[in-house]
Design a protein around this motif. Structure first.
Motif, PDB file in Angstrom:
ATOM      1  N   MET A  49       0.850  -1.197   0.000  1.00 24.46           N
ATOM      2  CA  MET A  49       0.000   0.000   0.000  1.00 24.46           C
ATOM      3  C   MET A  49       0.883   1.242   0.000  1.00 24.46           C
ATOM      4  O   MET A  49       1.889   1.276   0.704  1.00 24.46           O
ATOM      5  CB  MET A  49      -0.875   0.004   1.241  1.00 24.46           C
ATOM      6  N   LEU A  50       0.481   2.228  -0.786  1.00 25.42           N
ATOM      7  CA  LEU A  50       1.226   3.487  -0.807  1.00 25.42           C
ATOM      8  C   LEU A  50       0.334   4.610  -0.295  1.00 25.42           C
ATOM      9  O   LEU A  50      -0.891   4.586  -0.495  1.00 25.42           O
ATOM     10  CB  LEU A  50       1.698   3.813  -2.222  1.00 25.42           C
ATOM     11  N   LEU A  51       0.934   5.579   0.388  1.00 24.23           N
ATOM     12  CA  LEU A  51       0.150   6.707   0.912  1.00 24.23           C
ATOM     13  C   LEU A  51      -0.288   7.608  -0.231  1.00 24.23           C
ATOM     14  O   LEU A  51       0.460   7.791  -1.205  1.00 24.23           O
ATOM     15  CB  LEU A  51       1.002   7.507   1.894  1.00 24.23           C
ATOM     16  N   ASN A  52      -1.485   8.181  -0.104  1.00 25.69           N
ATOM     17  CA  ASN A  52      -1.935   9.117  -1.137  1.00 25.69           C
ATOM     18  C   ASN A  52      -1.242  10.468  -0.926  1.00 25.69           C
ATOM     19  O   ASN A  52      -0.459  10.618   0.020  1.00 25.69           O
ATOM     20  CB  ASN A  52      -3.460   9.231  -1.137  1.00 25.69           C
ATOM     21  N   GLU A  53      -1.535  11.441  -1.800  1.00 31.09           N
ATOM     22  CA  GLU A  53      -0.817  12.720  -1.718  1.00 31.09           C
ATOM     23  C   GLU A  53      -1.012  13.426  -0.391  1.00 31.09           C
ATOM     24  O   GLU A  53      -0.090  14.038   0.145  1.00 31.09           O
ATOM     25  CB  GLU A  53      -1.262  13.623  -2.868  1.00 31.09           C
ATOM     26  N   SER A  54      -2.236  13.319   0.162  1.00 38.34           N
ATOM     27  CA  SER A  54      -2.500  14.003   1.433  1.00 38.34           C
ATOM     28  C   SER A  54      -1.887  13.253   2.620  1.00 38.34           C
ATOM     29  O   SER A  54      -1.895  13.753   3.736  1.00 38.34           O
ATOM     30  CB  SER A  54      -4.013  14.146   1.627  1.00 38.34           C
ATOM     31  N   LYS A  55      -1.373  12.062   2.362  1.00 39.69           N
ATOM     32  CA  LYS A  55      -0.758  11.199   3.396  1.00 39.69           C
ATOM     33  C   LYS A  55      -1.766  10.758   4.455  1.00 39.69           C
ATOM     34  O   LYS A  55      -1.389  10.395   5.569  1.00 39.69           O
ATOM     35  CB  LYS A  55       0.434  11.908   4.081  1.00 39.69           C
ATOM     36  N   LYS A  56      -3.054  10.833   4.108  1.00 34.54           N
ATOM     37  CA  LYS A  56      -4.065  10.437   5.094  1.00 34.54           C
ATOM     38  C   LYS A  56      -4.576   9.024   4.856  1.00 34.54           C
ATOM     39  O   LYS A  56      -5.172   8.416   5.737  1.00 34.54           O
ATOM     40  CB  LYS A  56      -5.236  11.424   5.047  1.00 34.54           C
ATOM     41  N   TYR A  57      -4.406   8.528   3.646  1.00 37.16           N
ATOM     42  CA  TYR A  57      -4.935   7.196   3.312  1.00 37.16           C
ATOM     43  C   TYR A  57      -3.865   6.312   2.678  1.00 37.16           C
ATOM     44  O   TYR A  57      -2.991   6.809   1.957  1.00 37.16           O
ATOM     45  CB  TYR A  57      -6.107   7.330   2.341  1.00 37.16           C
ATOM     46  N   LEU A  58      -3.997   5.024   2.928  1.00 39.28           N
ATOM     47  CA  LEU A  58      -3.144   4.043   2.275  1.00 39.28           C
ATOM     48  C   LEU A  58      -3.926   3.455   1.106  1.00 39.28           C
ATOM     49  O   LEU A  58      -5.053   2.981   1.283  1.00 39.28           O
ATOM     50  CB  LEU A  58      -2.797   2.914   3.247  1.00 39.28           C
ATOM     51  N   ILE A  59      -3.330   3.493  -0.075  1.00 43.37           N
ATOM     52  CA  ILE A  59      -4.005   2.953  -1.258  1.00 43.37           C
ATOM     53  C   ILE A  59      -3.362   1.603  -1.608  1.00 43.37           C
ATOM     54  O   ILE A  59      -2.153   1.558  -1.887  1.00 43.37           O
ATOM     55  CB  ILE A  59      -3.847   3.893  -2.487  1.00 43.37           C
ATOM     56  N   PRO A  60      -4.136   0.522  -1.621  1.00 43.78           N
ATOM     57  CA  PRO A  60      -3.548  -0.776  -2.008  1.00 43.78           C
ATOM     58  C   PRO A  60      -3.134  -0.757  -3.482  1.00 43.78           C
ATOM     59  O   PRO A  60      -3.932  -0.411  -4.344  1.00 43.78           O
ATOM     60  CB  PRO A  60      -4.687  -1.770  -1.776  1.00 43.78           C
ATOM     61  N   LYS A  61      -1.878  -1.106  -3.739  1.00 46.16           N
ATOM     62  CA  LYS A  61      -1.375  -1.114  -5.115  1.00 46.16           C
ATOM     63  C   LYS A  61      -1.247  -2.535  -5.645  1.00 46.16           C
ATOM     64  O   LYS A  61      -1.282  -2.760  -6.842  1.00 46.16           O
ATOM     65  CB  LYS A  61      -0.011  -0.405  -5.195  1.00 46.16           C
ATOM     66  N   ALA A  62      -1.008  -3.471  -4.742  1.00 45.31           N
ATOM     67  CA  ALA A  62      -0.959  -4.891  -5.148  1.00 45.31           C
ATOM     68  C   ALA A  62      -1.416  -5.738  -3.974  1.00 45.31           C
ATOM     69  O   ALA A  62      -0.986  -5.528  -2.846  1.00 45.31           O
ATOM     70  CB  ALA A  62       0.454  -5.280  -5.544  1.00 45.31           C
ATOM     71  N   VAL A  63      -2.334  -6.648  -4.262  1.00 47.38           N
ATOM     72  CA  VAL A  63      -2.795  -7.581  -3.226  1.00 47.38           C
ATOM     73  C   VAL A  63      -2.716  -8.972  -3.844  1.00 47.38           C
ATOM     74  O   VAL A  63      -3.356  -9.235  -4.870  1.00 47.38           O
ATOM     75  CB  VAL A  63      -4.251  -7.283  -2.796  1.00 47.38           C
ATOM     76  N   ILE A  64      -1.912  -9.836  -3.260  1.00 40.39           N
ATOM     77  CA  ILE A  64      -1.779 -11.192  -3.819  1.00 40.39           C
ATOM     78  C   ILE A  64      -2.082 -12.225  -2.744  1.00 40.39           C
ATOM     79  O   ILE A  64      -1.546 -12.168  -1.644  1.00 40.39           O
ATOM     80  CB  ILE A  64      -0.375 -11.443  -4.409  1.00 40.39           C
ATOM     81  N   LEU A 122      -2.156 -16.389  -2.546  1.00 42.12           N
ATOM     82  CA  LEU A 122      -1.792 -17.577  -3.331  1.00 42.12           C
ATOM     83  C   LEU A 122      -2.975 -18.507  -3.561  1.00 42.12           C
ATOM     84  O   LEU A 122      -3.005 -19.268  -4.523  1.00 42.12           O
ATOM     85  CB  LEU A 122      -0.681 -18.354  -2.629  1.00 42.12           C
ATOM     86  N   GLU A 123      -3.942 -18.442  -2.670  1.00 42.96           N
ATOM     87  CA  GLU A 123      -5.101 -19.348  -2.771  1.00 42.96           C
ATOM     88  C   GLU A 123      -6.036 -18.951  -3.907  1.00 42.96           C
ATOM     89  O   GLU A 123      -6.585 -19.790  -4.596  1.00 42.96           O
ATOM     90  CB  GLU A 123      -5.895 -19.363  -1.458  1.00 42.96           C
ATOM     91  N   LYS A 124      -6.224 -17.647  -4.064  1.00 44.89           N
ATOM     92  CA  LYS A 124      -7.149 -17.183  -5.109  1.00 44.89           C
ATOM     93  C   LYS A 124      -6.759 -15.789  -5.620  1.00 44.89           C
ATOM     94  O   LYS A 124      -6.120 -15.016  -4.904  1.00 44.89           O
ATOM     95  CB  LYS A 124      -8.582 -17.158  -4.566  1.00 44.89           C
ATOM     96  N   GLU A 125      -7.192 -15.524  -6.851  1.00 45.09           N
ATOM     97  CA  GLU A 125      -6.915 -14.215  -7.422  1.00 45.09           C
ATOM     98  C   GLU A 125      -7.866 -13.192  -6.813  1.00 45.09           C
ATOM     99  O   GLU A 125      -9.069 -13.477  -6.651  1.00 45.09           O
ATOM    100  CB  GLU A 125      -7.106 -14.270  -8.937  1.00 45.09           C
ATOM    101  N   ILE A 126      -7.352 -12.031  -6.457  1.00 39.44           N
ATOM    102  CA  ILE A 126      -8.207 -11.029  -5.812  1.00 39.44           C
ATOM    103  C   ILE A 126      -8.553  -9.923  -6.814  1.00 39.44           C
ATOM    104  O   ILE A 126      -7.659  -9.219  -7.302  1.00 39.44           O
ATOM    105  CB  ILE A 126      -7.513 -10.445  -4.570  1.00 39.44           C
ATOM    106  N   PRO A 127      -9.841  -9.768  -7.148  1.00 37.90           N
ATOM    107  CA  PRO A 127     -10.206  -8.701  -8.084  1.00 37.90           C
ATOM    108  C   PRO A 127     -10.080  -7.325  -7.430  1.00 37.90           C
ATOM    109  O   PRO A 127     -10.132  -7.213  -6.201  1.00 37.90           O
ATOM    110  CB  PRO A 127     -11.671  -9.017  -8.415  1.00 37.90           C
ATOM    111  N   LYS A 128      -9.917  -6.312  -8.273  1.00 39.77           N
ATOM    112  CA  LYS A 128      -9.724  -4.946  -7.743  1.00 39.77           C
ATOM    113  C   LYS A 128     -10.955  -4.457  -6.979  1.00 39.77           C
ATOM    114  O   LYS A 128     -10.891  -3.475  -6.244  1.00 39.77           O
ATOM    115  CB  LYS A 128      -9.412  -3.982  -8.893  1.00 39.77           C
ATOM    116  N   THR A 129     -12.084  -5.145  -7.185  1.00 44.12           N
ATOM    117  CA  THR A 129     -13.309  -4.727  -6.512  1.00 44.12           C
ATOM    118  C   THR A 129     -13.393  -5.319  -5.099  1.00 44.12           C
ATOM    119  O   THR A 129     -14.261  -4.933  -4.312  1.00 44.12           O
ATOM    120  CB  THR A 129     -14.541  -5.196  -7.313  1.00 44.12           C
TER     121      THR A 129
END
Lengths: 491, 88
Positions: free
Chosen positions: A187-202, A204-211
C-alpha cells in the motif's frame, strides 16, 4: 566441575571420537602398535557409549581404582588378560577431557613411540578443533550469506524495471517468496498522506479482483497497516508481519500474512522483510522519478509540436489516431517497452524533418521534380537539427530520420533497405501513409476510403513497406476501437 | 513420489532440491545456486530449467536476470521434505 561443563566435555569427546580425524588416528595406531585396539574414555575413565565394548576388561574401573583422575602423563600397565595397556590423556587447555586407551599390546611401547603417538594425538585434536570451528562458522555464516545473496538478487530483479505497476507486483511476488507467506499487500500513501491505497494484493489461494474489499483504502492510524504507516514502527505477530516503506518520510507499507507451512513469523524474517522494504523503496522512488521525467519529456515534445502546428497545422504533426495506430502496431509486435516509448516520442513529432522545406514543395499536388526531391532529402536532415539537442529525443531520432525510407531501399534520406531501417521507422511509414491517404489536406485531392487505403498499403507490402508491419497493421486496424474511430466500414 | 525419486537420480537436481528444502526463502541466480551447491554452473542451469518445468521451482525472470525460487505449493514442498527425510 558443574553438570553443564561435564555434559559439554562429554559431548565434545563423543564428537571427537566419531570424527574423521580420530578415525585416521585409530587406523594409524592400529598399524604401528601391532594391531592394538583404541578406546576413548571420559575424564572419569568410563567408556563412551559410542565406543566398542571389550567385556573381559574392566579398564575404566581399573584406572579409577588407581585414582588417576588428574593424570596428565601417559601410563602403561598390565590388564587382567595379561596384556599391556597404554593410556594417553586428552587435554584441552588446562583440563583433561578424557583418555585414549590402547589395549591388547604385547609389550610396553618404546618411549619414543609413545611420544610420537602423543604428538600425533595432539595434532589430531587440533585438526578436530579446526573442523569444529569451521563447522560452526559454516552454520552461522552460510544462512546469512544465502540471505544476503537473496537480497542482492531481489535488488537486481527490482532495479530492472521502471514501470510502477510491474514493479509493485514484482515486489509483492518476491515478498511472498522470501517470507514463504500466502498473502501479501503493498500500500502506498496518497498525496494528502491520510490514506493508504492498495497497489498490489496477492493471495496464493485465489486471485483477488480490484473490486474486493482488500483493495479498499485504509485511513492512516487505523488497523495494523494504518498504524505502521502512522508510527513507522514494524509489526510482528504469529500470523503477520508489516513494515513501513521509508524514504525520507513514510511512503507506504508492505504486509505479509499466513506462512505456507502455518509456522509463526520470526525476528529473522522481520529483518529480511525490512531489508527487502529498503530495496523496494529505492526501486519505487526510481520508478516515480522516471515517470516524472517521462511526463516532462512528453510535455516538452507536446509544446514543440504545438509550436510547429502554430506555424502550419497538420504539416509537422499528425492526429492522435496516428499515434494510437503506431503504438498499437508496436505493442502487437511486442516491441520492448523502451522502444515503444521512443516510438511514442517520434510519433508526436513525425515530420519535424519538413521544417525547412519550402511550403510550395510541401503543398505541391503533382509529382516532384528531381531538383525538388533533392531539396526534400537535404532539408529533411537539416530540419532535424532543431530537435537533436533534446537529449531524451536522441533514441527517437533514427525513427523520425528514416521513416521515409522504403523497404526496397528506394526511399530517402539514405536509401536504407529492409532490416537496416529501424523497426520504429518501418512502423511509422505504414501509419504515416495510411493517415495521409484517409485524411483531407488542403493541398491534396479528395481523401481515400479506409478500405482502399488498407488495400493500397497491402499492395505495397514488401516494396514500400515491411511485410510483417503491414500484416500487424491489418490485424490491429480491424479492431472495434479503430472501426469506431475511423467510422468507416473495414472489410 | 516416483517423480521425485527420478529427480533425485540427477546429481545437480538432487543438490538443488536439498538446498531449497533447507533454504526455502532463497532466491538466487543459476550462478549463485551453483556456488551454494558446489556444482558445475551449466549442469546446475540445466537442472534448474527442468525443475521449473516440473513446477518445483519458480523462475523470476527480467530482461537482464533470471532468478530461481522454491515453489509455494504446500503439497510439493511436503512431498520433497518427506522424501528427503526417508533417504537420510
Amino acid at each position: 566441575m558443574n553438570a553443564s561443563d561435564k555434559k559439554e566435555k562429554k559431548d565434545f569427546l563423543i564428537r571427537f571420537s566419531k570424527s574423521p580425524a580420530m578415525s585416521s588416528f585409530r587406523k594409524l595406531c592400529h598399524e604401528i602398535l601391532a594391531k592394538s585396539r583404541c578406546i576413548v574414555l571420559d575424564a572419569e575413565f568410563n567408556r563412551l557409549k559410542s565406543e566398542k565394548r571389550y567385556g573381559h576388561l574392566s579398564l575404566g574401573k581399573y584406572l579409577a581404582r588407581q585414582k588417576l583422575s588428574a593424570l596428565k602423563e601417559y601410563m602403561a600397565f598390565k590388564c587382567s588378560c595379561d596384556k599391556v595397556c597404554l593410556s594417553l590423556p586428552i587435554i584441552q587447555g588446562s583440563s583433561i577431557y578424557g583418555y585414549i586407551l590402547f589395549i591388547h599390546l604385547k609389550n610396553e611401547p618404546d618411549i619414543k613411540l609413545i611420544n610420537a603417538i602423543s604428538l600425533f594425538m595432539d595434532m589430531t585434536l587440533k585438526e578436530f578443533q579446526k573442523e569444529q570451528e569451521l563447522g560452526k562458522l559454516y552454520d552461522t555464516i552460510r544462512p546469512r550469506a544465502i540471505a544476503l545473496s537473496t537480497i542482492h538478487t531481489i535488488h537486481r530483479l527490482l532495479s530492472s524495471t521502471l514501470d510502477m505497476d510491474e514493479l509493485i507486483e514484482r515486489i509483492a511476488r518476491l515478498t511472498l517468496q522470501v517470507m514463504r507467506s500466502r498473502y501479501c499487500s503493498i500500500m502506498l500513501l496518497n498525496e494528502s498522506k491520510k490514506y493508504l491505497i492498495p497497489k498490489a494484493v496477492i493471495d496464493l489461494e485465489k486471485e483477488i479482483p480490484k473490486t474486493d474489499k482488500r483493495y479498499n483504502t485504509i485511513r492512516v492510524g487505523v488497523r495494523v497497516e494504518g498504524r505502521v504507516a502512522k508510527t513507522g514502527k514494524v509489526f510482528l505477530s504469529r500470523n503477520g508481519v508489516c513494515v513501513p516503506l521509508v524514504e525520507e518520510d513514510i511512503i507506504g507499507i508492505i504486509i505479509a500474512r499466513n506462512k505456507t507451512n502455518k509456522a509463526a513469523f520470526d525476528k529473522f524474517e522481520l529483518e529480511i522483510l525490512s531489508t527487502l522494504a529498503e530495496q523496494a523503496v529505492i526501486a519505487i522512488k526510481n520508478a516515480q522519478m522516471y515517470a516524472e521525467q517521462e511526463k516532462m519529456a512528453y510535455g516538452s515534445i507536446k509544446s514543440l509540436a504545438a509550436l510547429l502546428d502554430a506555424k502550419s497545422p497538420n504539416t509537422y504533426t499528425h492526429s492522435e489516431q496516428f499515434v494510437t495506430i503506431v503504438l498499437a502496431i508496436a505493442e502487437e509486435m511486442k516491441l520492448p517497452r523502451e522502444d515503444i516509448i521512443n516510438l511514442h516520442y517520434a510519433a508526436l513529432l513525425p515530420d519535424t524533418g519538413k521544417f525547412s522545406i519550402p511550403e510550395e514543395i510541401l503543398k505541391k499536388t503533382g509529382s516532384l521534380s528531381r531538383k525538388e526531391y533533392e531539396i526534400i532529402k537535404k532539408q529533411h536532415l537539416e530540419s532535424l537539427k532543431i530537435i537533436e539537442h533534446m537529449e531524451f529525443l536522441k533514441p527517437a531520432m533514427p525513427i523520425i530520420r528514416y521513416h521515409h525510407e522504403r523497404y526496397d531501399g528506394t526511399g530517402y534520406p539514405e536509401g536504407l533497405k529492409a532490416d537496416r531501417i529501424p523497426i520504429g521507422a518501418r512502423i511509422m511509414a505504414v501509419a504515416d501513409t495510411f493517415e495521409a491517404m484517409i485524411s483531407r489536406r488542403p493541398y491534396k485531392g479528395r481523401k481515400t476510403s479506409v478500405s482502399q487505403a488498407i488495400k493500397e498499403i497491402e499492395k505495397n507490402k514488401g516494396t514500400q513497406f515491411d511485410p510483417e508491419v503491414v500484416n500487424t497493421f491489418i490485424t490491429i486496424i480491424k479492431r472495434p476501437e479503430f472501426k469506431k474511430t475511423l467510422a468507416m466500414p473495414i472489410s | 513420489m516416483k517423480k521425485i525419486k527420478k529427480l533425485f537420480k540427477n546429481e545437480a537436481a538432487k543438490r538443488i532440491l536439498l538446498f531449497f528444502n533447507e533454504n526455502p526463502n532463497c532466491i538466487d541466480t543459476a550462478k549463485g545456486i551453483s556456488l551454494w551447491i558446489g556444482y558445475d554452473v551449466a549442469l546446475t542451469q540445466k537442472a534448474l530449467n527442468h525443475l521449473v518445468k516440473e513446477n518445483i521451482l519458480i523462475n523470476h525472470r527480467t530482461i537482464s536476470t533470471s532468478a530461481y525460487a522454491y515453489t509455494n505449493n504446500k503439497a510439493i514442498v511436503k512431498k520433497i521434505e518427506k522424501y528427503i527425510k526417508n533417504i537420510r
